[in-house]
Write an enzyme that holds these catalytic residues in place. Structure first.
Site, PDB file in Angstrom:
ATOM      1  N   HIS A  55      82.949   5.846  93.025  1.00 21.65           N
ATOM      2  CA  HIS A  55      82.093   6.438  94.057  1.00 21.65           C
ATOM      3  C   HIS A  55      81.413   7.679  93.483  1.00 21.65           C
ATOM      4  O   HIS A  55      81.909   8.279  92.515  1.00 21.65           O
ATOM      5  CB  HIS A  55      82.927   6.823  95.282  1.00 21.65           C
ATOM      6  CG  HIS A  55      83.392   5.649  96.094  1.00 21.65           C
ATOM      7  ND1 HIS A  55      83.930   5.779  97.341  1.00 21.65           N
ATOM      8  CD2 HIS A  55      83.381   4.320  95.816  1.00 21.65           C
ATOM      9  CE1 HIS A  55      84.244   4.568  97.822  1.00 21.65           C
ATOM     10  NE2 HIS A  55      83.922   3.676  96.902  1.00 21.65           N
ATOM     11  N   GLU A  57      81.187  10.769  94.453  1.00 24.65           N
ATOM     12  CA  GLU A  57      81.988  12.010  94.408  1.00 24.65           C
ATOM     13  C   GLU A  57      82.994  11.968  93.255  1.00 24.65           C
ATOM     14  O   GLU A  57      83.181  12.955  92.548  1.00 24.65           O
ATOM     15  CB  GLU A  57      82.735  12.218  95.730  1.00 24.65           C
ATOM     16  CG  GLU A  57      81.843  12.397  96.944  1.00 24.65           C
ATOM     17  CD  GLU A  57      81.519  11.085  97.651  1.00 24.65           C
ATOM     18  OE1 GLU A  57      81.478  10.026  96.986  1.00 24.65           O
ATOM     19  OE2 GLU A  57      81.300  11.124  98.876  1.00 24.65           O
ATOM     20  N   CYS A  85      84.263   9.333 101.653  1.00 23.43           N
ATOM     21  CA  CYS A  85      85.213   8.358 102.201  1.00 23.43           C
ATOM     22  C   CYS A  85      86.638   8.917 102.007  1.00 23.43           C
ATOM     23  O   CYS A  85      86.814   9.919 101.314  1.00 23.43           O
ATOM     24  CB  CYS A  85      85.055   7.019 101.480  1.00 23.43           C
ATOM     25  SG  CYS A  85      85.805   6.998  99.841  1.00 23.43           S
ATOM     26  N   CYS A  88      87.560   9.535  98.301  1.00 28.09           N
ATOM     27  CA  CYS A  88      86.881  10.690  97.711  1.00 28.09           C
ATOM     28  C   CYS A  88      87.386  11.993  98.316  1.00 28.09           C
ATOM     29  O   CYS A  88      87.520  12.996  97.607  1.00 28.09           O
ATOM     30  CB  CYS A  88      85.374  10.547  97.885  1.00 28.09           C
ATOM     31  SG  CYS A  88      84.719   9.187  96.901  1.00 28.09           S
TER      32      CYS A  88
END
Ligand SMILES: [Zn+2]
Length: 158
Positions: A55, A57, A85, A88
């Site tokens: 992801h 991040e 999310c 993260c």
């Protein structure tokens, strides 16, 4: 000119847009900032890397930690094109990042087909009610790694 919070959020959104336009991965971007300066910016690269944890991040945290040569990003803030999310968010906690700024929310991500909101709802449920079941296996040696860790003279605490 000194960059503002809005500038950093705009950068994260631009990264997210570029990610879609260049077909690099999901529509997400993140920027790690320290003392008003961009340390790392990254887009989501789940599909490109075949890495479900890639992801934006997480990618930005990995880049920032590598650049700053530390696993402790407590002097940093993170800007994300979308609310992080749960994975993260956990990574942000593990990195000790001091503040999160985000643009779009989890509902918007859900409307675009992403499961952030679903996972947040899952985590709010008791474990036995979640989609993915978990079970503790009662191995007699289960606490040995912690005993070794406590005794270790060479460990690096984090
Ligand atoms: Zn995430």
């Amino acid at each position: 000119m000194k960059k503002t919070k809005n500038n950093f959020i705009e950068i994260s959104i631009k990264v997210a847009e570029g990610n879609v336009l260049k077909n690099l991965g999901g529509p997400f971007g993140a920027v790690v900032v320290k003392n008003g300066k961009v340390i790392a910016a990254a887009g989501n690269s789940v599909t490109k890397k075949n890495d479900p944890t890639a992801h934006a991040e997480i990618e930005a945290i990995r880049k920032a930690a590598k650049k700053l040569k530390t696993f402790d990003l407590s002097s940093c803030e993170i800007y994300s094109s979308c609310k992080p999310c749960p994975m993260c968010l956990s990574a942000i906690y593990w990195a000790n990042i001091k503040k999160i700024y985000y643009a779009a929310n989890s509902k918007a991500a859900a409307r675009a087909g992403f499961r952030d909101d679903f996972i947040y709802k899952e985590f709010a449920k008791p474990a036995e009610k979640r989609k993915i079941k978990e079970a503790q296996q009662n191995a007699p040696s289960k606490n040995n790694p912690f005993k070794l860790w406590k005794k270790s003279q060479q460990k690096v605490k984090y």
